[in-house]
Enzyme design. Structure first.
Site, PDB file in Angstrom:
ATOM      1  N   ASN A 166       1.092  -1.004  -0.294  1.00 15.58           N
ATOM      2  CA  ASN A 166      -0.094  -0.170  -0.111  1.00 15.58           C
ATOM      3  C   ASN A 166       0.695   1.145  -0.001  1.00 15.58           C
ATOM      4  OD1 ASN A 166      -2.267  -1.369   0.539  1.00 15.58           O
ATOM      5  ND2 ASN A 166      -2.482  -1.282   2.541  1.00 15.58           N
ATOM      6  N   ASP A 211       0.866   4.614   1.849  1.00 17.72           N
ATOM      7  CA  ASP A 211      -0.049   6.074   2.679  1.00 17.72           C
ATOM      8  C   ASP A 211       0.394   6.655   2.634  1.00 17.72           C
ATOM      9  OD1 ASP A 211       0.012   3.094   4.128  1.00 17.72           O
ATOM     10  OD2 ASP A 211       1.853   3.800   5.194  1.00 17.72           O
ATOM     11  N   GLY A 245       1.433  -1.334   3.728  1.00 16.19           N
ATOM     12  CA  GLY A 245       0.923  -3.134   3.882  1.00 16.19           C
ATOM     13  C   GLY A 245       2.308  -3.878   4.333  1.00 16.19           C
ATOM     14  N   ALA A 267       6.587  -4.772  24.377  1.00 14.30           N
ATOM     15  CA  ALA A 267       8.237  -4.661  25.329  1.00 14.30           C
ATOM     16  C   ALA A 267       8.401  -6.388  25.788  1.00 14.30           C
ATOM     17  CB  ALA A 267       8.386  -3.861  26.596  1.00 14.30           C
ATOM     18  N   ASP A 311       5.938  -6.404  11.968  1.00  8.89           N
ATOM     19  CA  ASP A 311       5.801  -7.070  10.790  1.00  8.89           C
ATOM     20  C   ASP A 311       7.435  -7.044  10.342  1.00  8.89           C
ATOM     21  OD1 ASP A 311       3.843  -6.381   9.326  1.00  8.89           O
ATOM     22  OD2 ASP A 311       3.920  -4.400   9.030  1.00  8.89           O
TER      23      ASP A 311
HETATM   24  N1  LIG Z   1       7.955  -1.313  23.562  1.00  5.33           N
HETATM   25  C1  LIG Z   1       8.803  -2.214  23.284  1.00  5.33           C
HETATM   26  N2  LIG Z   1      10.256  -2.123  23.602  1.00  5.33           N
HETATM   27  C2  LIG Z   1      10.670  -3.233  22.478  1.00  5.33           C
HETATM   28  N3  LIG Z   1      10.754  -4.271  22.214  1.00  5.33           N
HETATM   29  C3  LIG Z   1       9.042  -3.924  21.578  1.00  5.33           C
HETATM   30  C4  LIG Z   1       8.697  -2.524  22.310  1.00  5.33           C
HETATM   31  N4  LIG Z   1       7.186  -3.024  21.282  1.00  5.33           N
HETATM   32  C5  LIG Z   1       7.078  -3.715  20.265  1.00  5.33           C
HETATM   33  N5  LIG Z   1       8.515  -4.418  20.979  1.00  5.33           N
HETATM   34  C6  LIG Z   1       8.929  -5.709  20.067  1.00  5.33           C
HETATM   35  O1  LIG Z   1       8.117  -5.539  18.937  1.00  5.33           O
HETATM   36  C7  LIG Z   1       7.414  -7.131  18.549  1.00  5.33           C
HETATM   37  C8  LIG Z   1       6.058  -7.154  18.071  1.00  5.33           C
HETATM   38  O2  LIG Z   1       5.828  -6.097  18.778  1.00  5.33           O
HETATM   39  P1  LIG Z   1       3.894  -6.464  18.714  1.00  5.33           P
HETATM   40  O3  LIG Z   1       3.474  -7.314  19.944  1.00  5.33           O
HETATM   41  O4  LIG Z   1       3.645  -5.298  19.774  1.00  5.33           O
HETATM   42  O5  LIG Z   1       3.708  -6.698  17.743  1.00  5.33           O
HETATM   43  P2  LIG Z   1       2.343  -5.833  16.741  1.00  5.33           P
HETATM   44  O6  LIG Z   1       0.915  -5.249  17.830  1.00  5.33           O
HETATM   45  O7  LIG Z   1       1.479  -6.384  15.921  1.00  5.33           O
HETATM   46  O8  LIG Z   1       2.925  -4.149  16.607  1.00  5.33           O
HETATM   47  P3  LIG Z   1       2.042  -3.153  15.715  1.00  5.33           P
HETATM   48  O9  LIG Z   1       2.882  -1.872  16.936  1.00  5.33           O
HETATM   49  O10 LIG Z   1       3.547  -3.107  14.696  1.00  5.33           O
HETATM   50  O11 LIG Z   1       1.202  -3.326  15.474  1.00  5.33           O
HETATM   51  C9  LIG Z   1       7.498  -7.231  20.023  1.00  5.33           C
HETATM   52  O12 LIG Z   1       7.310  -8.772  20.196  1.00  5.33           O
HETATM   53  C10 LIG Z   1       8.993  -6.858  20.584  1.00  5.33           C
HETATM   54  O13 LIG Z   1      10.151  -8.186  19.983  1.00  5.33           O
END
Ligand SMILES: Nc1ncnc2c1ncn2[C@@H]1O[C@H](COP(=O)(O)OP(=O)(O)OP(=O)(O)O)[C@@H](O)[C@H]1O
Ligand SMILES: *[C@@H]1O[C@H](CO)[C@@H](O)[C@H](O)[C@H]1NC(C)=O
Length: 358
Positions: free
Chosen positions: A37, A39, A65, A260, A302
């Site tokens: 996509n 954006d 995307g 996190a 992603d």
């Molecule tokens: N605050 C943070 N500190 C360190 N690592 C993080 C943090 N937030 C996300 N991550 C990293 O990013 C990965 C994916 O984050 P999350 O589980 O929030 O997935 P998501 O919700 O699909 O992400 P998105 O924000 O792209 O929608 C986590 O497994 C971690 O490794």
């Protein structure tokens, strides 16, 4: 006379031999099947009412995307060739997306990708600069024109068999399912990122073609049919992940990303066995940027999915691959938007152990 003709012949033979040798060592290939996509983001201090016109503050375009992000993340590690299988319209947005793929080293079959008479997928985003809240309209356009047969043909037509096939759900359900089926047929590791998450039941016929499923906590609950505000905590997540393996039939592992807290890896002990092992992983301790400020978490999930596919394709074990994928995701949240480092910015602890010890 022989001398003069043999020279070029030898050269040709040599270059042929070396390229075949290269082809053999390059079997680790990632194919991402999914959305691309453009954006279009408008930042404004005042949101318009219906029928009203306001003046915005700034405007930016970026490539997005989930499919495109995951392909770029996989390529950012510089470990393995990455191919993107997607559809775009014949417009200026497609040109921008193609140029971005080229810059990131993601291979795209342009001829198969560009369709006439339909727009490229776009996400129109409005950000309220006072609150940071956003409103988004995603118009799939060409992304929804990719058929199951297109996916099958593209995967089977790759010059080398993919080691991993990755898919998300911003494309038609049939196309996503075809990616998992064809990937399985080709002997690839199949990876499903169930985002955006559909209602429980929709993915029932996907699981038996899925080696690894990677939901985040919200997606896990939704695909398992658990109401959003149900109490649970990590016990609930473990329970649901185990259920996807033992009852739903996901073949190898469920990896839940935990923000996190990194990721939970729930893996089948052996092929066909009922026993599962649960482990929690996070970014390597020596990740240089790990205490840098966080810009936003856009594209973090992603980053994780793309990196995991690249590491697994390169022969890294599941838990180690998941920990290093957390590392790339952690790097990505220190940058604005879905932006990933280039291969020369990858720190030693995210390089493969056999090459560099960290
Ligand atoms: N605050 C943070 N500190 C360190 N690592 C993080 C943090 N937030 C996300 N991550 C990293 O990013 C990965 C994916 O984050 P999350 O589980 O929030 O997935 P998501 O919700 O699909 O992400 P998105 O924000 O792209 O929608 C986590 O497994 C971690 O490794
Ligand atoms: C999980 O990902 C979805 C996008 O598919 C997002 O809307 C949601 O906020 C994420 N949940 C968490 C807990 O990060």
């Amino acid at each position: 006379m022989f001398k003069t003709t043999l020279g070029p012949f030898l050269l040709l033979l040599l270059s042929h031999l070396s390229s075949t040798a290269l082809a053999f060592t390059m079997k680790a290939r990632v194919a991402v099947v999914g959305s691309a996509n453009q954006d279009l983001t408008t930042y404004t201090a005042v949101l318009p009412q219906m029928g009203e016109t306001v003046t915005g503050t700034t405007f930016a375009t970026s490539c997005g995307g989930k499919g495109s992000n995951q392909a770029c993340a996989a390529a950012s590690l510089g470990l393995t060739p990455v191919t993107m299988i997607c559809r775009m319209g014949d417009d200026v947005f497609a040109k921008d997306l193609l140029a971005n793929f080229k810059k990131k080293g993601v291979h795209v079959d342009e001829e198969a990708t560009i369709l006439q008479g339909i727009s490229t997928g776009v996400a129109s985003i409005v950000v309220d600069t006072k609150t940071g809240d956003n409103m988004i309209i995603v118009t799939p356009g060409a992304n929804h024109q990719m058929k199951a047969s297109d996916v099958e043909r593209s995967l089977k037509g790759l010059s080398e068999k993919p080691a991993a096939v990755v898919v998300q759900l911003e494309i038609l359900k049939e196309a996503a399912l075809a990616a998992l089926k064809t990937g399985s047929e080709l002997g690839a590791i199949t990876i499903l990122n169930p985002a955006p998450a559909p209602e429980a039941g929709v993915l029932d016929d996907f699981y038996k073609y899925t080696d690894i499923i990677i939901p985040n906590e919200t997606e896990l609950r939704k695909i398992c049919g658990v109401v959003e505000d149900a109490k649970g905590g990590s016990d609930m997540e473990e329970y649901l992940a185990k259920q996807l393996l033992t009852d739903s039939g996901v073949r190898k592992a469920v990896i839940v990303t935990l923000g996190a807290r990194g990721a939970m890896v729930v893996a089948r002990d052996q092929e066909g066995a009922d026993g599962v092992t649960v482990s929690y992983v996070n970014q390597p301790d020596d990740l240089p940027c790990k205490n840098d400020p966080i810009a936003d978490t856009i594209g973090a999930g992603d980053a994780f999915c793309g990196a995991l596919a690249a590491y697994l394709s390169s022969g890294v074990g599941l838990e180690e691959a998941a920990a290093m994928a957390c590392g790339l995701a952690s790097m990505s949240i220190r940058r604005t938007g879905a932006s990933y480092p280039s291969p020369d910015e990858i720190p030693d602890c995210l390089k493969i152990k056999s090459a560099v010890d960290c």
